[in-house]
Scaffold this motif. Structure first.
Motif, PDB file in Angstrom:
ATOM      1  N   GLN A  96     -11.918   8.985  -0.853  1.00  0.00           N
ATOM      2  CA  GLN A  96     -10.890   9.482   0.083  1.00  0.00           C
ATOM      3  C   GLN A  96     -11.270   9.177   1.536  1.00  0.00           C
ATOM      4  OE1 GLN A  96      -7.756  10.840  -0.640  1.00  0.00           O
ATOM      5  NE2 GLN A  96      -8.269  10.074  -2.657  1.00  0.00           N
ATOM      6  N   ILE A 141      -9.179   2.812  17.444  1.00  0.00           N
ATOM      7  CA  ILE A 141      -8.370   3.982  17.054  1.00  0.00           C
ATOM      8  C   ILE A 141      -9.171   5.003  16.251  1.00  0.00           C
ATOM      9  CG2 ILE A 141      -7.448   3.283  14.799  1.00  0.00           C
ATOM     10  CD1 ILE A 141      -4.650   4.089  15.842  1.00  0.00           C
ATOM     11  N   PRO A 173       0.799  -1.232   0.000  1.00  0.00           N
ATOM     12  CA  PRO A 173       0.000   0.000   0.000  1.00  0.00           C
ATOM     13  C   PRO A 173       0.830   1.279   0.000  1.00  0.00           C
ATOM     14  CG  PRO A 173      -0.089  -1.083   2.140  1.00  0.00           C
ATOM     15  CD  PRO A 173       0.637  -2.002   1.221  1.00  0.00           C
ATOM     16  N   ARG A 205     -13.734  17.514   7.015  1.00  0.00           N
ATOM     17  CA  ARG A 205     -14.580  16.838   8.013  1.00  0.00           C
ATOM     18  C   ARG A 205     -13.898  16.779   9.381  1.00  0.00           C
ATOM     19  NH1 ARG A 205     -16.468  11.346   4.854  1.00  0.00           N
ATOM     20  NH2 ARG A 205     -17.529  12.321   3.091  1.00  0.00           N
ATOM     21  N   CYS A 233     -16.294   9.141   8.149  1.00  0.00           N
ATOM     22  CA  CYS A 233     -14.826   8.976   8.133  1.00  0.00           C
ATOM     23  C   CYS A 233     -14.133  10.273   7.716  1.00  0.00           C
ATOM     24  CB  CYS A 233     -14.458   7.851   7.167  1.00  0.00           C
ATOM     25  SG  CYS A 233     -12.688   7.639   6.953  1.00  0.00           S
ATOM     26  N   ILE A 234     -13.052  10.620   8.424  1.00  0.00           N
ATOM     27  CA  ILE A 234     -12.296  11.839   8.098  1.00  0.00           C
ATOM     28  C   ILE A 234     -11.003  11.506   7.341  1.00  0.00           C
ATOM     29  CG2 ILE A 234     -13.235  13.157  10.032  1.00  0.00           C
ATOM     30  CD1 ILE A 234     -10.613  12.668  11.551  1.00  0.00           C
ATOM     31  N   GLY A 235     -10.760  10.219   7.139  1.00  0.00           N
ATOM     32  CA  GLY A 235      -9.582   9.822   6.353  1.00  0.00           C
ATOM     33  C   GLY A 235      -8.261  10.037   7.059  1.00  0.00           C
ATOM     34  N   CYS A 236      -8.243   9.837   8.372  1.00  0.00           N
ATOM     35  CA  CYS A 236      -6.993  10.039   9.122  1.00  0.00           C
ATOM     36  C   CYS A 236      -6.020   8.878   8.925  1.00  0.00           C
ATOM     37  CB  CYS A 236      -7.272  10.232  10.606  1.00  0.00           C
ATOM     38  SG  CYS A 236      -7.918   8.760  11.433  1.00  0.00           S
ATOM     39  N   ALA A 237      -6.544   7.741   8.474  1.00  0.00           N
ATOM     40  CA  ALA A 237      -5.753   6.528   8.219  1.00  0.00           C
ATOM     41  C   ALA A 237      -5.237   5.864   9.495  1.00  0.00           C
ATOM     42  CB  ALA A 237      -4.599   6.798   7.251  1.00  0.00           C
ATOM     43  N   PRO A 239     -11.195   7.951  15.369  1.00  0.00           N
ATOM     44  CA  PRO A 239     -11.528   9.094  16.231  1.00  0.00           C
ATOM     45  C   PRO A 239     -12.974   9.542  16.164  1.00  0.00           C
ATOM     46  CG  PRO A 239     -10.335   9.832  14.289  1.00  0.00           C
ATOM     47  CD  PRO A 239     -10.371   8.342  14.215  1.00  0.00           C
ATOM     48  N   VAL A 240     -13.714   9.048  15.162  1.00  0.00           N
ATOM     49  CA  VAL A 240     -15.084   9.549  14.977  1.00  0.00           C
ATOM     50  C   VAL A 240     -16.117   8.425  14.928  1.00  0.00           C
ATOM     51  CG1 VAL A 240     -14.341  11.672  13.827  1.00  0.00           C
ATOM     52  CG2 VAL A 240     -14.725   9.607  12.464  1.00  0.00           C
ATOM     53  N   VAL A 295       1.537   5.603   4.048  1.00  0.00           N
ATOM     54  CA  VAL A 295       0.269   6.299   4.289  1.00  0.00           C
ATOM     55  C   VAL A 295       0.503   7.514   5.186  1.00  0.00           C
ATOM     56  CG1 VAL A 295      -2.082   6.058   5.177  1.00  0.00           C
ATOM     57  CG2 VAL A 295      -0.991   4.141   4.012  1.00  0.00           C
ATOM     58  N   TRP A 296       1.293   7.322   6.217  1.00  0.00           N
ATOM     59  CA  TRP A 296       1.695   8.445   7.077  1.00  0.00           C
ATOM     60  C   TRP A 296       3.118   8.828   6.681  1.00  0.00           C
ATOM     61  CZ3 TRP A 296      -0.110   6.885  12.716  1.00  0.00           C
ATOM     62  CH2 TRP A 296      -1.511   7.054  12.795  1.00  0.00           C
ATOM     63  N   ASP A 300      -3.235  16.396   6.559  1.00  0.00           N
ATOM     64  CA  ASP A 300      -2.973  14.970   6.338  1.00  0.00           C
ATOM     65  C   ASP A 300      -4.267  14.174   6.213  1.00  0.00           C
ATOM     66  OD1 ASP A 300      -0.956  12.802   6.154  1.00  0.00           O
ATOM     67  OD2 ASP A 300      -2.079  12.047   7.882  1.00  0.00           O
ATOM     68  N   LEU A 301      -5.362  14.709   6.700  1.00  0.00           N
ATOM     69  CA  LEU A 301      -6.631  13.998   6.602  1.00  0.00           C
ATOM     70  C   LEU A 301      -7.048  13.909   5.133  1.00  0.00           C
ATOM     71  CD1 LEU A 301      -8.647  15.709   9.497  1.00  0.00           C
ATOM     72  CD2 LEU A 301      -7.310  13.611   9.604  1.00  0.00           C
ATOM     73  N   HIS A 302      -7.485  12.729   4.730  1.00  0.00           N
ATOM     74  CA  HIS A 302      -7.944  12.594   3.351  1.00  0.00           C
ATOM     75  C   HIS A 302      -9.259  13.351   3.141  1.00  0.00           C
ATOM     76  CE1 HIS A 302      -4.934   9.417   3.439  1.00  0.00           C
ATOM     77  NE2 HIS A 302      -4.940   9.466   2.133  1.00  0.00           N
ATOM     78  N   GLN A 303      -9.991  13.565   4.212  1.00  0.00           N
ATOM     79  CA  GLN A 303     -11.212  14.383   4.159  1.00  0.00           C
ATOM     80  C   GLN A 303     -11.027  15.514   5.172  1.00  0.00           C
ATOM     81  OE1 GLN A 303     -13.842  14.494   2.343  1.00  0.00           O
ATOM     82  NE2 GLN A 303     -13.864  12.548   1.222  1.00  0.00           N
ATOM     83  N   MET A 306      -3.188   2.134   9.953  1.00  0.00           N
ATOM     84  CA  MET A 306      -2.005   1.884  10.793  1.00  0.00           C
ATOM     85  C   MET A 306      -2.285   0.808  11.838  1.00  0.00           C
ATOM     86  SD  MET A 306       0.509   3.731   9.937  1.00  0.00           S
ATOM     87  CE  MET A 306       0.142   3.981   8.251  1.00  0.00           C
ATOM     88  N   ILE A 348      -6.307   9.806  18.906  1.00  0.00           N
ATOM     89  CA  ILE A 348      -6.459  10.955  17.996  1.00  0.00           C
ATOM     90  C   ILE A 348      -7.482  11.933  18.580  1.00  0.00           C
ATOM     91  CG2 ILE A 348      -7.153  11.681  15.680  1.00  0.00           C
ATOM     92  CD1 ILE A 348      -6.278   8.882  14.687  1.00  0.00           C
ATOM     93  N   HIS A 390     -15.660  16.598  12.712  1.00  0.00           N
ATOM     94  CA  HIS A 390     -16.299  15.368  13.227  1.00  0.00           C
ATOM     95  C   HIS A 390     -15.653  14.932  14.543  1.00  0.00           C
ATOM     96  CE1 HIS A 390     -18.163  13.797   9.193  1.00  0.00           C
ATOM     97  NE2 HIS A 390     -18.449  15.056   9.431  1.00  0.00           N
ATOM     98  N   ILE A 391     -14.346  15.255  14.696  1.00  0.00           N
ATOM     99  CA  ILE A 391     -13.644  14.850  15.923  1.00  0.00           C
ATOM    100  C   ILE A 391     -14.292  15.492  17.157  1.00  0.00           C
ATOM    101  CG2 ILE A 391     -11.452  15.077  17.187  1.00  0.00           C
ATOM    102  CD1 ILE A 391      -9.970  14.636  14.616  1.00  0.00           C
TER     103      ILE A 391
END
Lengths: 299, 213
Positions: free
Chosen positions: B111, B68, A20, A87, B89-93, B70-71, A23-24, A81-84, B97, A101, A90-91
């Motif tokens: 995304q 893990i 893959p 959003r 989903c916010i896509g934090c990945a 977060p949402v 990613v980070w 870094d968030l793909h969205q 991990m 997180i 939302h956290i």
């Protein structure tokens, strides 16, 4: 054990999906690096105000300003870094508090709030007593803000190499290393004694972090085959071996030696050099440690 | 109810029917997979053997991805499935991990994180997951692990001693089992990955081809 098995079975993956990839990547490295500075400067300001209250008084505003900038750099890279990224709210409105997180985002937000209060106390209200009271709470909160990334790495169950409490210790060392380095560079009017103290903090942070990295490198493979497989990327001709050793030398070995030389020669110029070296090297060593576990296929 | 999966690797012949059915059912974009079948060749000519291992989300009882997230985009539903809400989903990945099985990926079109949901939408309509329907040799067995009379429970009882999960040391307690699996099937470190021998490892275009964007 598995290595010997592969030699015996000649097992080769002949059809599968590609790895893959990372990613980070560097954005998360920037995140960790900037956060180390943001919290580390606050730790150092607190120390200087206790030990050298008169000469450190002039740094109340400056140090908090640097911390605010660094923390916003950290937050900026966290969000992009968030793909969205749009959003990210939302956290706060759909929080899941088992996640490091989420906890980290909430604590970092509170930390920014306290930093802004400190800016107000030092720049507008000019009330040192109030500032020092708020600073004590800010220092307390800076500890978990520094550590939450380590908790996140520990929650990354797939990445065996990121272990607690090693990562927690690394995060604290990174904060004290970068915080002392920034204060040395910023503290033009600090006395030699104050700078020497910061240099000693820098040197011991570098030594502590280096010992941890070397311990992981030598003893990690003895505990888990995944760790052994990951560490192959920084050993011998490994893909990240050069970068890893460059990071170790620039971040930890060189600054430690330079601080010793600076103290022997009462030289603040050498301390400045050690600080610059530590800040650059910290980014490199953090990056390597972040990336290499992601090079291993999980399935 | 606790839904689970079992793959009998003695039966699997690597046809990839399950993989295609999953792709079609869930509109999984190019370059990503919710379910894939890995081929590993073992031995040296002429003593060689090819093994096939379907790999998908394990729907763990102690899912690191759920913890893990977060949402709460990754969440449990009543039947034990670890489902994903892509709108949240916010896509934090973080889940990418955390998953020790590499079962989660970032969907290049939305995304957001995505993974096998045991076809939760089909299960909700009393249908079997698409991969189960497509399997020509019934190597995929799906059912309620809490029901002692279900096919999957009976299969586990009949094959005691030969039922395994991937990476049990991680403490995730997968609800996905394998019968007839060896180290080569289940441990990614037990086989070499030679650059250039795997499909798609030089993929550069991650968008769908054919003008359908």
């Amino acid at each position: 054990m598995v290595h010997e098995t592969v030699a015996a079975t000649h097992a080769v993956v002949t059809l599968d999906v590609g790895l893959p990839g990372i990613v980070w990547g560097w954005i998360i490295t920037m995140n960790m690096w900037a956060k180390s500075i943001g919290t580390g400067v606050i730790f150092m300001l607190f120390y200087l105000l206790k030990k050298y209250p008169h000469e450190a008084a002039a740094y109340r505003f400056k140090a908090v300003l640097v911390s605010v900038i660094a923390i916003h750099v950290f937050l900026f890279f966290t969000v992009i870094d968030l793909h969205q990224m749009f959003r990210f709210w939302h956290i706060f409105f759909h929080p899941h508090f088992t996640s490091a997180i989420t906890v980290g985002a909430w604590m970092a937000t509170l930390f920014v709030g306290l930093l802004l209060v400190l800016l107000y106390a030092s720049f507008i209200k000019k009330d040192n007593v109030f500032f020092d009271k708020v600073l004590a709470w800010t220092v307390v909160l800076a500890i978990p803000v520094t550590l939450y990334t380590a908790a996140l790495m520990a929650q990354s169950t797939a990445r065996e190499m990121w272990q607690m409490p090693t990562e927690a210790a690394q995060m604290i060392f990174a904060a004290t290393l970068s915080g002392s380095a920034v204060m040395i560079l910023m503290g033009k009017t600090l006395s030699y004694e104050a700078k020497r103290d910061l240099g000693i903090i820098l040197a011991f942070s570098a030594l502590g972090a280096f010992i941890l990295y070397m311990s992981e490198l030598v003893f990690g493979p003895m505990k888990a085959e995944e760790v052994a497989a990951v560490l192959e990327f920084i050993k011998g001709n490994g893909e990240y071996a050069t970068m890893f050793w460059m990071g170790q030398i620039v971040a930890f070995v060189a600054p430690f030696i330079l601080v010793v030389l600076a103290i022997l020669n009462r030289s603040t110029s050498i301390l400045n050099l050690a600080s610059i070296s530590a800040l650059i090297g910290l980014w490199i060593s953090k990056h390597v440690w972040l990336v290499i576990p992601q090079l291993l296929n999980m399935s | 109810m606790q839904l689970g999966f079992l793959v009998d690797l003695h039966l699997c012949m690597g046809c990839k029917g399950c993989e295609i059915a999953c792709k079609v059912e869930n509109e999984v974009p190019l370059s990503t997979w919710r379910l894939r079948v890995k081929y590993v060749d073992v031995g040296m000519f002429p003593e060689t053997k090819r093994t096939f291992t379907p790999l998908r989300c394990n729907h763990c009882a102690n899912a690191p991805c759920e913890r893990i997230c977060p949402v709460s985009a990754l969440h449990y539903i009543e039947n034990g499935i670890v489902n994903i809400d892509k709108e949240r989903c916010i896509g934090c990945a973080g889940c990418v991990m955390a998953c020790p099985y590499g079962a989660i990926y970032i969907d290049p079109e939305t995304q957001t994180a995505d993974k096998c949901t045991y076809c939760a939408h089909r299960v909700a309509s009393a249908m079997m997951p698409a991969c189960v329907v497509a399997c020509p040799v019934e190597a995929n067995i799906f059912g309620d692990l809490d029901d002692k009379t279900s096919n999957i429970s009976k299969y586990i009882q009949q094959h005691q001693g030969d039922v395994q999960v991937r990476k049990p040391e991680k403490g995730t307690f997968p609800h996905h089992y394998y019968v007839g699996g060896g180290n080569v099937h289940l441990n990614p470190l037990a086989s070499d990955r030679v650059e250039g021998y795997s499909l798609f490892n030089k993929l550069t275009n991650k968008m769908p081809v054919g003008g359908h964007h």
